[in-house]
Write an enzyme that holds these catalytic residues in place. Structure first.
Site, PDB file in Angstrom:
ATOM      1  N   LYS A 216       0.817  -1.221   0.000  1.00  0.00           N
ATOM      2  CA  LYS A 216       0.000   0.000   0.000  1.00  0.00           C
ATOM      3  C   LYS A 216       0.847   1.267   0.000  1.00  0.00           C
ATOM      4  O   LYS A 216       2.037   1.245   0.289  1.00  0.00           O
ATOM      5  CB  LYS A 216      -1.001  -0.051   1.149  1.00  0.00           C
ATOM      6  CG  LYS A 216      -2.099  -1.068   0.785  1.00  0.00           C
ATOM      7  CD  LYS A 216      -3.359  -0.934   1.531  1.00  0.00           C
ATOM      8  CE  LYS A 216      -4.390  -1.891   0.872  1.00  0.00           C
ATOM      9  NZ  LYS A 216      -5.383  -2.348   1.801  1.00  0.00           N
ATOM     10  N   ARG A 256      -3.614 -10.217   4.396  1.00  0.00           N
ATOM     11  CA  ARG A 256      -3.965 -10.301   2.972  1.00  0.00           C
ATOM     12  C   ARG A 256      -2.792  -9.734   2.173  1.00  0.00           C
ATOM     13  O   ARG A 256      -2.467  -8.560   2.305  1.00  0.00           O
ATOM     14  CB  ARG A 256      -5.231  -9.484   2.704  1.00  0.00           C
ATOM     15  CG  ARG A 256      -5.683  -9.451   1.253  1.00  0.00           C
ATOM     16  CD  ARG A 256      -6.900  -8.536   1.103  1.00  0.00           C
ATOM     17  NE  ARG A 256      -7.373  -8.499  -0.271  1.00  0.00           N
ATOM     18  CZ  ARG A 256      -6.847  -7.718  -1.223  1.00  0.00           C
ATOM     19  NH1 ARG A 256      -5.825  -6.928  -0.953  1.00  0.00           N
ATOM     20  NH2 ARG A 256      -7.347  -7.741  -2.447  1.00  0.00           N
TER      21      ARG A 256
HETATM   22  N1  PMM Z   1      -7.348  -3.902   0.208  1.00  0.00           N
HETATM   23  C1  PMM Z   1      -7.563  -3.944  -1.109  1.00  0.00           C
HETATM   24  C2  PMM Z   1      -8.559  -4.776  -1.655  1.00  0.00           C
HETATM   25  N2  PMM Z   1      -9.288  -5.580  -0.854  1.00  0.00           N
HETATM   26  N3  PMM Z   1      -9.819  -6.364   1.299  1.00  0.00           N
HETATM   27  C3  PMM Z   1      -9.634  -6.336   2.624  1.00  0.00           C
HETATM   28  N4  PMM Z   1     -10.383  -7.114   3.431  1.00  0.00           N
HETATM   29  N5  PMM Z   1      -8.701  -5.526   3.199  1.00  0.00           N
HETATM   30  C4  PMM Z   1      -7.906  -4.711   2.454  1.00  0.00           C
HETATM   31  O1  PMM Z   1      -7.076  -3.976   3.045  1.00  0.00           O
HETATM   32  C5  PMM Z   1      -8.088  -4.691   1.034  1.00  0.00           C
HETATM   33  C6  PMM Z   1      -9.071  -5.564   0.490  1.00  0.00           C
HETATM   34  C7  PMM Z   1      -6.762  -3.066  -2.031  1.00  0.00           C
HETATM   35  O2  PMM Z   1      -5.580  -3.687  -2.424  1.00  0.00           O
HETATM   36  P1  PMM Z   1      -5.359  -4.396  -3.876  1.00  0.00           P
HETATM   37  O3  PMM Z   1      -5.828  -3.441  -4.928  1.00  0.00           O
HETATM   38  O4  PMM Z   1      -3.914  -4.641  -3.941  1.00  0.00           O
HETATM   39  O5  PMM Z   1      -6.115  -5.678  -3.903  1.00  0.00           O
END
Ligand code: PMM
Length: 282
Positions: A216, A256
């Site tokens: 992030k 995650r």
């Molecule tokens: N961050 C992203 C997408 N989905 N889901 C949860 N539960 N928590 C998160 O912090 C989260 C998520 C954004 O990241 P990406 O675009 O790399 O998937």
């Protein structure tokens, strides 16, 4: 209820399978169903406990995709990965996508809007009886950076999550199906992420906590060049693994991540450390 396969004595690792052309962290690399399924298999081999399949980017500033596009992206991938025996979660803010993904084999609904984007989400997950990850969210990706004002970010996020948990419970979602998530990066562009991590136990609502720090923006700022240029997403994986160890040591239920192997190792380090610490206290 969480599947028995997830009842392990350590923090779990959720591997990200973004079936999107534009995610900030891995945009477009796994966009075709075949590429996404192959990527999911590779993440399983690296030690992912859960695969999180998403068809809509939440990149800061991103607009929406249509329901039909989102369904076309995620359903074949969910079906194929669930067919391989993987525990699959679907990363969606839409009740209809959640429902169809569960029909295709998903066991977990991961909703970054915490139920705020779709008024039918709570009743849908309650009816489906699946695990529901309820993330802290204040608004869609195109406006979220304008919604960052906190008195104390940790207490504010905890209180807002508690209200969403109450609403989900009132709509019939079973407490044992709930997981909460502080939503790092969502209406938290920079410094606000650090207290949420450092004070993770204060988020305690008696529910499992998922932490999504991987690649992030705040890590890009932390690792910026001497001239202040943020480190690009692919340069943030070592820091992500360090955070996985620290989050695991702070009691996170799941992390995650995009790069699974280093975090799979990190959560095992934290578990061994914690075990030795407890043994020394007897
Ligand atoms: N961050 C992203 C997408 N989905 N889901 C949860 N539960 N928590 C998160 O912090 C989260 C998520 C954004 O990241 P990406 O675009 O790399 O998937």
């Amino acid at each position: 209820m969480l599947p028995d396969r997830l009842a392990v004595d350590r923090t779990l690792v959720m591997g990200v399978v973004n079936v999107t052309p534009d995610s900030f962290s891995d945009g477009g690399r796994w966009f075709t169903p075949d590429a996404a399924v192959a990527h999911g298999r590779a993440l399983l081999a690296e030690g992912a406990d859960i695969l999180d399949v998403g068809g809509e980017s939440t990149r800061p500033g991103a607009g929406r995709v249509s329901v039909d596009d989102e369904l076309a992206r995620v359903l074949p991938v969910v079906e194929a990965l669930a067919g391989l025996g993987a525990v699959v979660s679907v990363d969606t803010t839409r009740a209809v996508v959640a429902e169809k993904a569960v029909e295709a084999g998903a066991l977990i609904v991961n909703d970054v809007s915490g139920g705020l984007a779709d008024p039918r989400m709570y009743e849908t997950v309650a009816r489906l009886g699946v695990v529901y990850v309820l993330m802290h969210w204040r608004g869609p990706s195109d406006v979220m950076d304008d919604l960052e004002a906190y008195d104390d970010v940790v207490l504010d996020v905890r209180d807002e999550l508690a209200r969403r948990v109450e609403a989900a419970r009132a709509a019939g979602v079973d407490r044992s199906d709930l997981v909460v998530d502080p939503g790092l990066g969502f209406s938290k562009a920079g410094a606000a992420n650090w207290p949420l991590l450092a004070r993770l136990p204060e988020l305690d609502l008696g529910l499992p906590v998922l932490v999504g720090a991987s690649r992030k923006r705040f890590l890009g700022h932390l690792l910026a060049d001497d001239d202040g240029t943020p480190a690009p997403p692919e340069r943030r994986d070592h820091a992500t693994a360090a955070l996985s160890a620290l989050a695991a040591a702070s009691g996170a239920w799941c992390v995650r991540v995009h790069d699974v192997r280093p975090s799979a190792d990190a959560v095992r380090v934290a578990a061994a450390w914690g075990e030795a610490e407890s043994a020394g206290k007897v």
